[in-house]
Write an enzyme that holds these catalytic residues in place. Structure first.
Site, PDB file in Angstrom:
ATOM      1  N   ASP A   1      -4.448  11.335  -1.320  1.00 30.40           N
ATOM      2  CA  ASP A   1      -3.760  12.402  -0.597  1.00 30.40           C
ATOM      3  C   ASP A   1      -4.672  13.602  -0.392  1.00 30.40           C
ATOM      4  O   ASP A   1      -4.617  14.266   0.653  1.00 30.40           O
ATOM      5  CB  ASP A   1      -2.458  12.816  -1.308  1.00 30.40           C
ATOM      6  CG  ASP A   1      -2.618  12.972  -2.805  1.00 30.40           C
ATOM      7  OD1 ASP A   1      -3.440  12.256  -3.399  1.00 30.40           O
ATOM      8  OD2 ASP A   1      -1.907  13.803  -3.404  1.00 30.40           O
TER       9      ASP A   1
ATOM     10  N   ASP B   1      -5.668   1.551   5.428  1.00 35.76           N
ATOM     11  CA  ASP B   1      -4.802   1.497   6.602  1.00 35.76           C
ATOM     12  C   ASP B   1      -4.445   2.910   7.049  1.00 35.76           C
ATOM     13  O   ASP B   1      -4.546   3.259   8.233  1.00 35.76           O
ATOM     14  CB  ASP B   1      -3.541   0.700   6.264  1.00 35.76           C
ATOM     15  CG  ASP B   1      -2.863   0.141   7.503  1.00 35.76           C
ATOM     16  OD1 ASP B   1      -3.415   0.279   8.609  1.00 35.76           O
ATOM     17  OD2 ASP B   1      -1.773  -0.448   7.367  1.00 35.76           O
TER      18      ASP B   1
ATOM     19  N   LYS C   1      -5.910   6.151  -5.670  1.00 39.23           N
ATOM     20  CA  LYS C   1      -4.775   6.865  -6.254  1.00 39.23           C
ATOM     21  C   LYS C   1      -4.717   6.560  -7.754  1.00 39.23           C
ATOM     22  O   LYS C   1      -3.674   6.250  -8.326  1.00 39.23           O
ATOM     23  CB  LYS C   1      -3.480   6.442  -5.539  1.00 39.23           C
ATOM     24  CG  LYS C   1      -2.277   7.338  -5.805  1.00 39.23           C
ATOM     25  CD  LYS C   1      -2.430   8.733  -5.264  1.00 39.23           C
ATOM     26  CE  LYS C   1      -1.141   9.537  -5.500  1.00 39.23           C
ATOM     27  NZ  LYS C   1      -1.326  10.970  -5.212  1.00 39.23           N
TER      28      LYS C   1
ATOM     29  N   TYR D   1      -2.424  -6.882   0.971  1.00 35.83           N
ATOM     30  CA  TYR D   1      -2.718  -8.016   1.839  1.00 35.83           C
ATOM     31  C   TYR D   1      -2.564  -9.346   1.120  1.00 35.83           C
ATOM     32  O   TYR D   1      -2.572 -10.396   1.748  1.00 35.83           O
ATOM     33  CB  TYR D   1      -4.136  -7.885   2.407  1.00 35.83           C
ATOM     34  CG  TYR D   1      -4.152  -7.362   3.827  1.00 35.83           C
ATOM     35  CD1 TYR D   1      -3.263  -6.370   4.213  1.00 35.83           C
ATOM     36  CD2 TYR D   1      -5.042  -7.845   4.773  1.00 35.83           C
ATOM     37  CE1 TYR D   1      -3.268  -5.872   5.485  1.00 35.83           C
ATOM     38  CE2 TYR D   1      -5.046  -7.352   6.065  1.00 35.83           C
ATOM     39  CZ  TYR D   1      -4.167  -6.367   6.416  1.00 35.83           C
ATOM     40  OH  TYR D   1      -4.170  -5.879   7.690  1.00 35.83           O
TER      41      TYR D   1
END
Length: 421
Positions: A285, A309, A219, A149
């Site tokens: 994930d 998101d 991540k 962003y």
């Protein structure tokens, strides 16, 4: 008495008749805003009689603002949100060729609305692609000002991009750009301050509501110095600032290595029994899989922008789709908060009465909760659940439900009001 909401010593002070600025929105915005306000007003009156009332104040943004003011985001709109702290908005179209990447992003960045809060819960009767949607009850804290962003990007072929590429290669010794001449670049800033204030808000939210856990989704196995740092800063914050109110997986692993697995599991069980918030982390994930298979293991989620998101939309799909998913942009320190419909403008159905107002309406319920008007919020929740269970729905859900009754946008709102017991 003033009609302005204010914040004193970190506490929100809401008058009995607060002025709430609202942006109608583009496309179906004009179809869903008035019915949503009608339901919220009915719930407030049902809960508090004539002692409390919202004074709605329209402010302009998007296409309506451009027609009337010649700009998509007038200064007076931002001034109204600054003055009254709390507002609500319908969906907005991103203008083309005006230099604003997104009106939504502009509002978040200007008012420093660093939390994007997305609660996800299932309403009985709403169709879902998962077997047990009732087990989904999560609250997503998505960082709203950093990560992607920040909007720091360089397009392949431009002069600035060449300078940036040459700096990476010649000054920083970067040798892993596979095709440097044709590469575009994006920069992903993740700060300690930005991470801490988001995670602090998530922890306070969980503690105040007696929720069982906060999960840091990241991540960090690949992006060690951005997302990995987010995880580590989160654990540091939890242990240093919240002490005996939390128990972290990092503490679990330390006990396990020093005293064995049995002692670690006992410490975890004791923490849960004492009502402590369990702070844990999971790779993004893996979370996307585990949230489908074991949604009951997760409660409050704290994560960065891009992860949030993906996560928000997957979880919304598990309980019926983004059309009934609310959202809020909040700065808990300044008190600024803008609640919003999370879907697009859907111009193809604007004016047809087919739009589902649930996303905006439930965002309005979040607004009531933020204001401390919890009784009114519960009236809407209960009435919506009753309406859905009777299979009275708008066209988006009607197509997925056997034996449903099709209602227009305004009829659906009227049915919710009728079901307020």
């Amino acid at each position: 008495m003033s009609n302005k909401t204010r914040i004193e010593n970190g506490k929100l002070i809401v008058p009995d008749q607060p002025v709430i600025p609202y942006i109608e929105g583009d496309g179906i915005g004009k179809d869903i805003m008035l019915p949503s306000q009608k339901v919220i007003d009915a719930a407030v009156e049902k809960a508090y009689g004539k002692s409390k009332k919202i004074i709605w104040k329209e402010v302009l943004a998007g296409e309506k603002a451009f027609i009337e003011k010649g700009t998509h985001l007038p200064d007076e709109t931002l001034d109204a949100f600054r003055e009254h702290l709390i507002g609500i908005k319908g969906p907005l179209t991103t203008p083309i060729g005006e230099g604003i990447r997104s009106l939504n992003v502009a509002l978040r960045q200007t008012l420093d609305l660093f939390v994007y809060l997305r609660p996800v819960r299932w309403f009985k009767g709403v169709p879902s692609p998962v077997r047990y949607p009732s087990l989904v009850d999560m609250h997503i804290f998505r960082e709203n000002t950093e990560d992607i962003y920040a909007g720091i990007e360089y397009m392949a072929g431009e002069e600035k991009t060449k300078k940036f590429r040459d700096f990476l290669i010649n000054e920083m010794g970067v040798s892993k750009i596979r095709f440097p001449e044709t590469s575009s670049f994006g920069i992903k800033p993740v700060s300690k301050e930005g991470s801490e204030r988001l995670i602090r808000a998530a922890l306070e939210y969980a503690i105040q509501r007696n929720l069982p856990s906060v999960t840091l989704v990241h991540k960090g196995n690949i992006m060690k110095f951005t997302e990995g740092a987010f995880k580590n800063w989160g654990y540091d914050l939890a242990e240093n600032e919240f002490g005996k109110q939390v128990f972290t997986w990092r503490q679990f692993e330390k006990i396990k290595s020093e005293r064995g697995k049995m002692d670690a599991e006992k410490a975890l069980a004791d923490a849960k029994k004492a009502g402590k918030v369990i702070v844990k982390d999971v790779i993004t994930d893996a979370f996307l899989q585990e949230s489908l298979l074991r949604p009951f293991d997760y409660s409050v989620i704290a994560t960065m922008n891009l992860n949030g998101d993906y996560i928000s939309d997957q979880l919304a799909a598990m309980v019926g789709g983004i059309g009934i998913s609310p959202g809020a942009n909040i700065n808990y320190k300044s008190g600024y908060a803008i609640f919003e419909a999370t879907h697009g403008t859907a111009p193809n159905i604007a004016g047809t009465g087919q739009a589902n107002p649930s996303s905006l309406l439930l965002s309005g319920v979040m607004m009531l909760e933020y204001m401390g008007w919890d009784v009114a919020a519960e009236h809407v929740y209960d009435a919506m659940e009753h309406t859905f269970s009777k299979r009275f729905v708008t066209s988006d859900l009607y197509a997925q439900m056997d034996g449903a009754t099709l209602l227009s946008t305004s009829e659906f709102a009227d049915e919710i009001i009728k079901n307020m017991h």
